[in-house]
Write a protein that holds these residues in place. Structure first.
Motif, PDB file in Angstrom:
ATOM      1  N   SER A  38       1.033  -1.241   0.044  1.00  0.00           N
ATOM      2  CA  SER A  38       0.048  -0.178  -0.011  1.00  0.00           C
ATOM      3  C   SER A  38       0.990   1.435  -0.008  1.00  0.00           C
ATOM      4  O   SER A  38       0.619   2.164  -0.497  1.00  0.00           O
ATOM      5  CB  SER A  38      -0.813  -0.013   1.198  1.00  0.00           C
ATOM      6  OG  SER A  38      -1.615   1.127   1.383  1.00  0.00           O
ATOM      7  N   VAL A  85      -1.920   3.204  -2.576  1.00  0.00           N
ATOM      8  CA  VAL A  85      -3.300   2.884  -2.567  1.00  0.00           C
ATOM      9  C   VAL A  85      -3.835   2.470  -1.346  1.00  0.00           C
ATOM     10  O   VAL A  85      -2.986   1.909  -0.345  1.00  0.00           O
ATOM     11  CB  VAL A  85      -3.453   1.881  -3.759  1.00  0.00           C
ATOM     12  CG1 VAL A  85      -2.989   2.296  -5.058  1.00  0.00           C
ATOM     13  CG2 VAL A  85      -2.585   0.464  -3.314  1.00  0.00           C
ATOM     14  N   THR A 114      -7.337  -1.244   1.922  1.00  0.00           N
ATOM     15  CA  THR A 114      -8.720  -2.116   1.658  1.00  0.00           C
ATOM     16  C   THR A 114      -8.753  -2.376   0.370  1.00  0.00           C
ATOM     17  O   THR A 114      -9.515  -3.392  -0.136  1.00  0.00           O
ATOM     18  CB  THR A 114      -9.770  -1.178   2.295  1.00  0.00           C
ATOM     19  OG1 THR A 114      -9.771   0.290   1.897  1.00  0.00           O
ATOM     20  CG2 THR A 114      -9.684  -1.164   3.934  1.00  0.00           C
ATOM     21  N   ASP A 115      -8.281  -1.280  -0.588  1.00  0.00           N
ATOM     22  CA  ASP A 115      -8.437  -1.390  -1.952  1.00  0.00           C
ATOM     23  C   ASP A 115      -7.663  -2.913  -2.403  1.00  0.00           C
ATOM     24  O   ASP A 115      -7.941  -3.652  -3.396  1.00  0.00           O
ATOM     25  CB  ASP A 115      -7.967  -0.586  -2.742  1.00  0.00           C
ATOM     26  CG  ASP A 115      -9.002   0.906  -2.680  1.00  0.00           C
ATOM     27  OD1 ASP A 115     -10.070   0.652  -2.121  1.00  0.00           O
ATOM     28  OD2 ASP A 115      -8.706   1.861  -3.179  1.00  0.00           O
ATOM     29  N   SER A 173      -9.638  -6.159  -0.099  1.00  0.00           N
ATOM     30  CA  SER A 173     -11.043  -6.548   0.125  1.00  0.00           C
ATOM     31  C   SER A 173     -11.144  -7.739  -1.449  1.00  0.00           C
ATOM     32  O   SER A 173     -11.827  -8.651  -1.095  1.00  0.00           O
ATOM     33  CB  SER A 173     -11.960  -5.588  -0.310  1.00  0.00           C
ATOM     34  OG  SER A 173     -11.847  -4.704   0.976  1.00  0.00           O
ATOM     35  N   GLY A 232     -14.848  -1.178   4.436  1.00  0.00           N
ATOM     36  CA  GLY A 232     -14.487   0.153   3.644  1.00  0.00           C
ATOM     37  C   GLY A 232     -15.083   1.265   3.982  1.00  0.00           C
ATOM     38  O   GLY A 232     -15.225   2.377   3.450  1.00  0.00           O
ATOM     39  N   ASP A 243     -12.455   4.598   7.220  1.00  0.00           N
ATOM     40  CA  ASP A 243     -11.142   4.541   6.698  1.00  0.00           C
ATOM     41  C   ASP A 243     -10.590   3.620   7.703  1.00  0.00           C
ATOM     42  O   ASP A 243     -10.800   3.754   8.887  1.00  0.00           O
ATOM     43  CB  ASP A 243     -10.275   5.900   6.737  1.00  0.00           C
ATOM     44  CG  ASP A 243      -8.879   5.651   6.295  1.00  0.00           C
ATOM     45  OD1 ASP A 243      -8.309   5.368   5.106  1.00  0.00           O
ATOM     46  OD2 ASP A 243      -8.050   5.552   7.395  1.00  0.00           O
ATOM     47  N   ILE A 262      -2.121  -1.778  -9.073  1.00  0.00           N
ATOM     48  CA  ILE A 262      -2.726  -2.549  -7.636  1.00  0.00           C
ATOM     49  C   ILE A 262      -2.818  -4.210  -8.041  1.00  0.00           C
ATOM     50  O   ILE A 262      -2.554  -4.889  -6.884  1.00  0.00           O
ATOM     51  CB  ILE A 262      -3.991  -2.202  -7.373  1.00  0.00           C
ATOM     52  CG1 ILE A 262      -4.434  -2.710  -5.882  1.00  0.00           C
ATOM     53  CG2 ILE A 262      -5.214  -2.377  -8.376  1.00  0.00           C
ATOM     54  CD1 ILE A 262      -5.687  -1.904  -5.537  1.00  0.00           C
ATOM     55  N   GLN A 302      -1.438  -7.003  -5.452  1.00  0.00           N
ATOM     56  CA  GLN A 302      -2.216  -8.124  -5.122  1.00  0.00           C
ATOM     57  C   GLN A 302      -1.721  -9.540  -5.325  1.00  0.00           C
ATOM     58  O   GLN A 302      -1.664 -10.511  -4.366  1.00  0.00           O
ATOM     59  CB  GLN A 302      -3.579  -7.894  -5.776  1.00  0.00           C
ATOM     60  CG  GLN A 302      -4.360  -6.905  -5.149  1.00  0.00           C
ATOM     61  CD  GLN A 302      -5.712  -6.459  -6.071  1.00  0.00           C
ATOM     62  OE1 GLN A 302      -5.458  -6.762  -7.293  1.00  0.00           O
ATOM     63  NE2 GLN A 302      -6.746  -5.959  -5.351  1.00  0.00           N
TER      64      GLN A 302
END
Length: 433
Positions: free
Chosen positions: A162, A167, A170-171, A174, A249, A252, A368, A372
């Motif tokens: 992150s 970013v 949580t993006d 999740s 989400g 924050d 992203i 991941q």
């Protein structure tokens, strides 16, 4: 020129950290500052640093308050009944013992610390392995699997990813919830199969579960002093609300852990003196990681602000076949666990991953997706066997086995977990095949 300077900066960072010539904190600050000055950016370097720190602040805040929050509820004894119940349930049946070891490691790893997970789980379960003559490599494996697959928004790899790409955690996390659930099914499937194998090997297939109370943990006087057993369900409810809201989400993550920390203090330790003592008890761990994250903010701020990262990605893109570009996240996912043997987390997430992400972006991909893919193995399933992390030596030391034995036995299972999660992520569309 900028691409070469950026490459030299990345290589210098990797060498400095991996050879222990500089600590990650020092390397992440001094090396990019020197590169920026060499590149002729002068005083403007400070603006890049401030920009990077601003971007990283929410992540650092989340980590600091997550450490303190989980420390407080653990001090209050939220984990004690869970641990004791697991120990009573497993009895002397190998299958239950192995699966119970995985479950205990999974629960303890909620605080995001691999070292704490191993320090609590292994001493609690090892007497049962010794009493029955079970293979201690299995204990080392299942606690490693459980901790490795249990990557969470406040664990090191996710935070670093992150921070490096700027970013929200949580993006990143999740879309991987289902992937992680598949990984956890694999963890307990492996534990079940290995437990059954031990029952057969030891001739205990018909054994009755016996009481394991003789292995009940004994708390120290200091631990007893800070325990609040009558608040167990209140702490469970508070933790469930904080984590549920954060993962959804809606609010924050940094804000939720701030609120959670305050509520946990008021609930368990209403006195100002006690509150200060609990915060002080966990301040060292929180400050250590927060300082690394702020240093990383300085590093990424300089790399982006000077244009070195973009220049490197543009140059590297020329060496990547266009037909391969869409497969980059999947390839990174498959390779992520073995990469733990080559790169420590700071070197990979702040040095290697951003370059890969920018190359992928130059072909129209979302950076992203590289993050991941990376956390499916790089210092998640990979950290308990990597010689670059102290936790690996903690596992083998506590279990009383050699590093070679542990790696030979555990690596195939850990790598299989990464492959399974990578394929699952591709199938559900987190990133393309």
């Amino acid at each position: 020129m900028l691409a070469l300077l950026g490459l030299a900066t990345i290589l210098a960072l990797l060498v400095a950290i991996m050879t222990n010539k500089l600590s990650p904190l020092v390397a992440l600050i001094i090396i990019p500052v020197a590169a920026s000055l060499i590149g002729g950016f002068g005083v403007e370097t400070t603006k890049f640093i401030v920009s990077g720190i601003k971007d990283i602040a929410p992540v650092a805040a989340m980590f600091v308050f997550a450490i303190v929050f989980f420390g407080i509820v653990t001090d209050a004894g939220m984990m004690d009944p869970i641990i004791d119940r697991i120990l009573r349930f497993v009895g002397l049946r190998p299958t239950r013992i192995v699966m119970g070891s995985a479950l205990l490691a999974l629960i303890i790893h909620l605080d995001g610390s691999g070292a704490v997970t191993f320090l609590v789980t292994i001493p609690a379960m090892l007497p049962l392995f010794d009493r029955l003559g079970m293979d201690k490599r299995i204990l080392a494996l299942v606690v490693s699997l459980a901790a490795g697959v249990n990557f969470l928004p406040w664990t090191g790899p996710v935070l670093r990813a992150s921070a490096a790409l700027k970013v929200p955690v949580t993006d990143i996390f999740s879309p991987l919830v289902f992937v992680q659930l598949v990984g956890l099914v694999f963890v307990f499937s492996v534990a079940y199969v290995l437990g059954k194998r031990e029952e057969k090997r030891l001739g205990l297939t018909g054994a009755k579960g016996e009481s394991a109370d003789i292995h009940a943990r004994v708390l120290s006087a200091e631990e007893e002093k800070v325990r609040r057993p009558h608040l167990f369900w209140a702490n469970i409810a508070l933790t469930a609300v904080i984590l549920g809201t954060m993962i959804s989400g809606v609010v924050d993550a940094s804000v939720m852990f701030m609120i959670g920390t305050v509520l946990a203090l008021i609930l368990n330790y209403p006195g100002v003196k006690d509150q200060k003592a609990r915060v002080d008890a966990h301040a060292k761990a929180a400050l250590m990681m927060a300082s690394i994250l702020f240093a990383a903010g300085a590093f990424t701020g300089i790399m982006r602000g000077t244009g070195m990262l973009t220049a490197m990605a543009t140059s590297a893109a020329g060496f990547v076949p266009a037909e391969f570009a869409s497969h980059m996240p999947f390839a990174v996912g498959i390779a992520s666990m073995p990469l733990s043997m080559l790169f420590d987390p700071d070197s990979y997430y702040f040095g290697v991953m951003p370059v890969i992400a920018h190359v992928y972006q130059s072909f129209g991909g979302a950076p992203i997706e590289i993050a991941q893919a990376s956390i499916l193995g790089q210092m998640t399933t990979g950290f308990p066997v990597s010689p670059l992390t102290p936790a690996t030596f903690l596992v083998v030391g506590l279990c009383g086995i050699s590093l070679g034995e542990h790696q030979k036995f555990a690596i195939p299972y850990l790598f299989a977990a990464t492959v399974l999660m990578t394929v699952t992520a591709a199938l559900i569309g987190v990133f393309p095949f």
